[in-house]
Every structure is written in C-alpha cells, then in structure tokens.
Design a protein around this motif. Sequence first.
Motif, PDB file in Angstrom:
ATOM      1  N   ARG A 112     -14.531 -18.790  24.187  1.00  0.00           N
ATOM      2  CA  ARG A 112     -14.182 -19.520  25.398  1.00  0.00           C
ATOM      3  C   ARG A 112     -14.514 -18.753  26.670  1.00  0.00           C
ATOM      4  NH1 ARG A 112     -10.296 -23.729  24.519  1.00  0.00           N
ATOM      5  NH2 ARG A 112      -9.050 -23.089  26.290  1.00  0.00           N
TER       6      ARG A 112
ATOM      7  N   ASN B 108     -18.026 -20.213  28.137  1.00  0.00           N
ATOM      8  CA  ASN B 108     -18.087 -21.339  29.082  1.00  0.00           C
ATOM      9  C   ASN B 108     -16.934 -21.300  30.072  1.00  0.00           C
ATOM     10  OD1 ASN B 108     -16.085 -22.181  27.369  1.00  0.00           O
ATOM     11  ND2 ASN B 108     -16.794 -24.302  27.227  1.00  0.00           N
TER      12      ASN B 108
ATOM     13  N   MET C 106     -13.822 -21.246  29.900  1.00  0.00           N
ATOM     14  CA  MET C 106     -12.701 -22.151  29.682  1.00  0.00           C
ATOM     15  C   MET C 106     -11.403 -21.528  30.170  1.00  0.00           C
ATOM     16  SD  MET C 106     -13.474 -24.907  28.903  1.00  0.00           S
ATOM     17  CE  MET C 106     -13.090 -26.479  28.325  1.00  0.00           C
TER      18      MET C 106
ATOM     19  N   LEU D 138      -9.473 -22.276  33.491  1.00  0.00           N
ATOM     20  CA  LEU D 138      -8.627 -23.452  33.723  1.00  0.00           C
ATOM     21  C   LEU D 138      -7.150 -23.080  33.800  1.00  0.00           C
ATOM     22  CD1 LEU D 138     -10.237 -26.026  31.272  1.00  0.00           C
ATOM     23  CD2 LEU D 138     -10.612 -25.759  33.725  1.00  0.00           C
TER      24      LEU D 138
ATOM     25  N   GLY E 102     -18.308 -24.189  36.877  1.00  0.00           N
ATOM     26  CA  GLY E 102     -18.914 -25.512  36.722  1.00  0.00           C
ATOM     27  C   GLY E 102     -20.380 -25.408  36.355  1.00  0.00           C
TER      28      GLY E 102
ATOM     29  N   ARG F  62     -20.808 -24.276  32.785  1.00  0.00           N
ATOM     30  CA  ARG F  62     -20.525 -25.322  31.800  1.00  0.00           C
ATOM     31  C   ARG F  62     -21.593 -26.399  31.772  1.00  0.00           C
ATOM     32  NH1 ARG F  62     -14.857 -25.463  34.303  1.00  0.00           N
ATOM     33  NH2 ARG F  62     -13.973 -23.523  33.527  1.00  0.00           N
ATOM     34  N   LEU F  63     -22.365 -26.510  32.852  1.00  0.00           N
ATOM     35  CA  LEU F  63     -23.474 -27.459  32.811  1.00  0.00           C
ATOM     36  C   LEU F  63     -24.560 -26.962  31.855  1.00  0.00           C
ATOM     37  CD1 LEU F  63     -23.852 -28.545  36.548  1.00  0.00           C
ATOM     38  CD2 LEU F  63     -23.085 -29.939  34.638  1.00  0.00           C
TER      39      LEU F  63
ATOM     40  N   MET G 133     -19.758 -27.275  24.430  1.00  0.00           N
ATOM     41  CA  MET G 133     -18.737 -26.787  23.499  1.00  0.00           C
ATOM     42  C   MET G 133     -18.191 -27.906  22.623  1.00  0.00           C
ATOM     43  SD  MET G 133     -15.476 -24.379  24.178  1.00  0.00           S
ATOM     44  CE  MET G 133     -14.496 -23.781  22.814  1.00  0.00           C
TER      45      MET G 133
ATOM     46  N   GLY H 237     -21.782 -36.653  29.431  1.00  0.00           N
ATOM     47  CA  GLY H 237     -22.394 -35.436  29.935  1.00  0.00           C
ATOM     48  C   GLY H 237     -23.682 -35.700  30.696  1.00  0.00           C
TER      49      GLY H 237
ATOM     50  N   VAL I 106     -22.651 -37.058  34.374  1.00  0.00           N
ATOM     51  CA  VAL I 106     -22.200 -36.037  35.312  1.00  0.00           C
ATOM     52  C   VAL I 106     -23.398 -35.237  35.835  1.00  0.00           C
ATOM     53  CG1 VAL I 106     -21.721 -34.222  33.612  1.00  0.00           C
ATOM     54  CG2 VAL I 106     -20.453 -34.272  35.737  1.00  0.00           C
ATOM     55  N   ARG I 107     -24.510 -35.281  35.108  1.00  0.00           N
ATOM     56  CA  ARG I 107     -25.721 -34.611  35.586  1.00  0.00           C
ATOM     57  C   ARG I 107     -26.626 -35.567  36.350  1.00  0.00           C
ATOM     58  NH1 ARG I 107     -23.546 -32.264  31.427  1.00  0.00           N
ATOM     59  NH2 ARG I 107     -23.811 -30.050  30.990  1.00  0.00           N
TER      60      ARG I 107
ATOM     61  N   PRO J 119     -26.731 -33.476  26.827  1.00  0.00           N
ATOM     62  CA  PRO J 119     -27.305 -32.855  28.028  1.00  0.00           C
ATOM     63  C   PRO J 119     -28.238 -31.683  27.727  1.00  0.00           C
ATOM     64  CG  PRO J 119     -24.888 -32.852  28.085  1.00  0.00           C
ATOM     65  CD  PRO J 119     -25.300 -33.127  26.693  1.00  0.00           C
TER      66      PRO J 119
END
Lengths: 277, 317
Positions: free
Chosen positions: A74, A77, A79, A82, A107, A110-111, A115, A134, A137-138, A190
């Motif tokens: 984790r 990315n 994580m 958070l 951000g 993670r793009l 995961m 996904g 969002v791109r 993605p």
Amino acid sequence: MQRQLNTLMNEQFDDIPAPLGEASPATELRAEVRNLDFWYGDTQALKGVNLRVADRKVTAMIGPSGCGKSTLLRCFNRMHDLYPGNSYGGEIRLFPEDRNLIEMDPGLVRLRIGMVFQKPNPFPKSIFENVAAGLRVRGINAKKPLDERVEQALQGAALWDEVKDRLQESAYGLSGGQQQRLCIARALAPQPDILLLDEPTSALDPIATAKIEDLLTKLHKSVTVIIVTHNMQQAARISNYTAYMHMGKLVEYGVTDDLFTAPREQMTSDYITGRFG
Amino acid sequence: MTSITTSADRDSGMPLYGGADARFLRRRALWNRVASYLLFLAAAASVLVTVGIVYVLIRDSLPFFAKVSLLEFLTDTQWTPVFENARFGVMTLVSATLTVAGIALAVAIPAGLGLAIYLSEYARPTVREAVKPLLELLEGVPTVVYGFFALLFVTPLLQTFIPGLSGFNLLAPGLVMGIMILPYTASVSEDAMRAVPMGLREAGYALGYSRFRVAAKVVIPAALSGITAAFILGMSRAVGETMVVAIAAGQNPNFGFNPLEGASTITAYIVQMAMGDLPHDSIAYHSVFAAGLALFVITLSFNLVGFFLRRRFREVY
Ligand SMILES: Nc1ncnc2c1ncn2[C@@H]1O[C@H](COP(=O)(O)OP(=O)(O)OP(=O)(O)O)[C@@H](O)[C@H]1O
Ligand SMILES: [Mg+2]
C-alpha cells in the motif's frame, strides 16, 4: 502452464541481473524501494526495506501474518495517505523517470498504479460502469473508446464471455470470483504501469483462484505485477521473483525458483517448509 | 446444554436427557413464549394507536364530507370556514404548506448534503466529534424559538433587500424551517455515508479519484437509500411542522405559491381552530379533522414515494 512459465522465465531472465545484485540500467527496473520505513502513528511497520521491481514481471511478497506485506504494497499507491498519522521514510523510485513516488502527489501516483484488494469491492453500479470508472476519471467519456476499452479489459480479466450480455446489470449480481475479476478488469482498464494485488484470491474457491492465477501469468507481458499472497504454491506458480518478509523487514529476495528451492536465509527456509508462520 | 455434555460427564452420573436437561428445555421454551408475547403486545400497541388516530380522523371528518363534497374540498381555491358563506377548498392550505416545505427542502437538501459530505469525507475526526453533538443540540432547540427567529429576525432582514415582502410571509418560515431540519437530515445522511465500507472508498482512491469524486461517485450512490430516507423524513417534518408557520406565516388562507405573501398552512389552521372554542357540531369544527386527514394523506404519500424511490435506487445498483 508451469512449463511454459519456466521456459519463459529462463529465456527472458538471462538478461536481467539478479534482483539484489549489481545496479542495473534503469530501464529494466519499474520501481526500486530504497531504505523504506513506514510508521502507523508511533508503530513502525516497515524497517529499511529494499526491493527492486523488475519491469513486466510478477513479483510476489510472502511472509507470516502481520509481517508488513500489505503495508509495503500500500506504500506503492500511497494508500496510507488516506489515514491521518501515517508517515514514510526512504524512497520508492519509479522508472524510467526516476522519481520518488513518496514525494509525488498521491493522486498522480494512483493514476499510474492500479490496485486489487483482498475483498472484492465493486462499486454499486453496473458491470460496465465499474470497468469504465477508471477511464472516466482520466477523461475518457466518448462511447466508442469506452466500449472498446471496457471490452478489452473484461477480455483481459477473462470475464468478457460471462458478462457480455449483462453489462448494464448490477455488479452485485456477480459471484465472488466474478466480482474479483471485475475488480481486476477495473484496475486494468486504465492500463496502469504497475498492478498491485493484495491476496486477491484469499476469498475465492479453487476454481475461481485458478482462473485468476491463469490470468495473472498472462498479464505480466504487458503490466508489472506485485502480488501479496499467503499461499506459497501460488507464489511459486505465478511469480518470477519472490520477496520474503518478516516483522517489517525484507529478509530475502530472489528469483522465485531459487528462493523456493535453495533459500539463502534460515528464516525463509523455515517459513517455506512450514516450520512457522 | 446437551451438546456440551461429554461422555465423561455421563459416566459421572450427569443425565443427558434426564431431569436437569428437561427442566432447562422446558424453562427455555416458556421464556421464549413469554418474550414473544410481550414483544408482540408492544408492536400491536403501536399499530393500534396509529389505527385509532386514523379512525378518529376519518370518523370526525365524515360529518364534514356529508356537507362538503370531496370535489369541492379538492378543487375550490377559497378556505373561509367561519364566514357566513363558508368555502372549503383545502388546496388553499395545501399550497401554502407545500410552498413552505419546498423552500425548506431547497435549503436543507444542498446544505444538509454538503454538511454530511464534509463531516463524513473531509473533516478530521476531532472536528467531526465536535460538530456532531452540536448538531444534536440544534435539534433540541424548541420550534417556538425558530418561529420567533423567523418572525422577528429573518423577515426584517429579508425586507431590507426584498421591499415587497409582507410582515407575515412564507419565505422566512421556509428558510428557517430548512435550517431547523438541517441538523437532522445532515446527521442521518452522515450516518448513512459513514456506514459505506472503507474498502469501497479505497477502490475509488486507488483508481485516482479525488476526495470529491469519491464522495460524489462512490459514497453518495452507496448511501443513497439512507440519504433519501433522511430527506423524506425531513420533508414530512417540514409539512407537519406547526409552530414556525403559525408564528411567522400568518393565518390568512390564501391560495397560491407566492413566497412573499403570508398564508395559512394546514397545521397553522388546525392550531388556530383548536385554540378557539368551536361548537362540537359545527362544520368548522369538523373541518379541522378534514384538514388533518389531508395532512395525513400528504405525509403518507411522501413516505410511500420515499419507500419506492429507495426500492428503485436499490434495484438500479
Ligand atoms: N492501521 C494500522 N494501524 C496500526 N498498525 C497497523 C495498521 N495496519 C497494520 N498495522 C500493523 O502493521 C503490521 C503489518 O501489518 P500488515 O497488514 O502489513 O501485515 P500483513 O503482512 O499484510 O499481514 P496479513 O498477512 O495478515 O495480511 C502489523 O503488526 C499490524 O498490526
Ligand atoms: Mg495483509
């Protein structure tokens, strides 16, 4: 399958240096963890981890429960960002750009890094919209590219034939194994540089597990895979490299076959022969 | 008990199906029956009370409908029960009721959702722990305070930039009622959002979602049935709320949806009539029950709409 994988490994591994050996040209590495520490508040969960992740290979992480596998995964990315109170030390360098992802915007990280979680977690949406999430969002919102890439991702996750007639139905109508493959498709759509999987088959039956393993062995031709697993046979079957962790430290890392047949460390040997863990 | 009786116990003389076990089973069966009767009585009592209220409402509005046709009741736009030439168009009261409730929801839905999203997705735990009890405190403010707040503070304030605003109007009580139901809708929506599993949020973040996108595309859809319930209940409260409108909206039965004018709502009318002493056999007296029945039907239909909305949304996902 196993033989195929072995020959594949033998052929293609000759030109890759041993994972912890001499520094290699950056292009063969996808990522390199350097001296990574991680704290949950005051509890240190990772201690000086070094790990080199080869491009378009499957890297497995094994070790006893609580040793820090998920924590390390984790980090890739971000994580942990958070939740308040967590902190990192050290670096995870991403190649070929050679940037430290610990210092990048989470951000952005993670793009590029997808995961899949232990428990299937599809969104309360249709099958199609789950895979499209996904992409949207791109900025991919036009029908044609969406349709194409959703199909491609579902094919890639070996789910297309089972769901192609019910794409608009709720994802919650799928079985657990199908939901997990849907989550893989969602992460793949993605086209991430790295795909992280945290015990993706631990909630599934042997048949669904076999399907996902089969899928992962095909996947790594196009994407770099890092997988956490409790199942040593699984690590042996599908990974090119294996890392053994113990109490927040990376104890041993090597080509999977070597690690399982001739572990260098006593701890690794004890673990894989089932003496503890 | 029998299942943990081992063979060793039996050897030592403890009976498997003998006196002790049989007594245990008998006692358990008895308690089960008593508990289920008691619980049934509790449930039946609440149903009976509700049925009783509806029965009284219908019974006492029957004399009213004997003199005023249902058609006139629903289509006339005058409500003048104590005039010589009395008219009974309940839509007069309904229009004011819906106008106030509409204004209240126009305030409470966006603000309540915003607050709920902020608390559940953005606020640090310390902030959340501080704000939640504050909301509950606001819920405890007596509605009469809100009524005076609307009449003596909000209306004069609004009059400074809305010159045509009457001293009694629907706008001020609507806005204040929105603020009044806000804590409730926000806190129930927030509970629904927080019940969304963290794994679902993580799935969104892992795809590269921003915090706002996670809230809008993951958390709200997943919590939608709870959020709808919150707003339907808020709407029911707005429709049934009495004090604020009785104080700040005036008691003039006016048909229409103009928020700048004062008008009597159903509840304001009921309270006005209940405070006077009407002869028990007059039509004006029975009109109170007819108005109450209309209120009941409106609230019931909102709850039904909410019920079906929730079912529908659940089916989509
Ligand atoms: N949120 C948290 N807060 C505090 N400590 C945590 C948290 N999550 C994990 N830990 C601790 O960090 C250590 C590593 O946990 P981690 O979840 O990475 O283990 P794991 O190797 O994935 O174990 P498993 O195989 O059981 O999933 C454990 O000692 C655990 O108790
Ligand atoms: Mg784990």
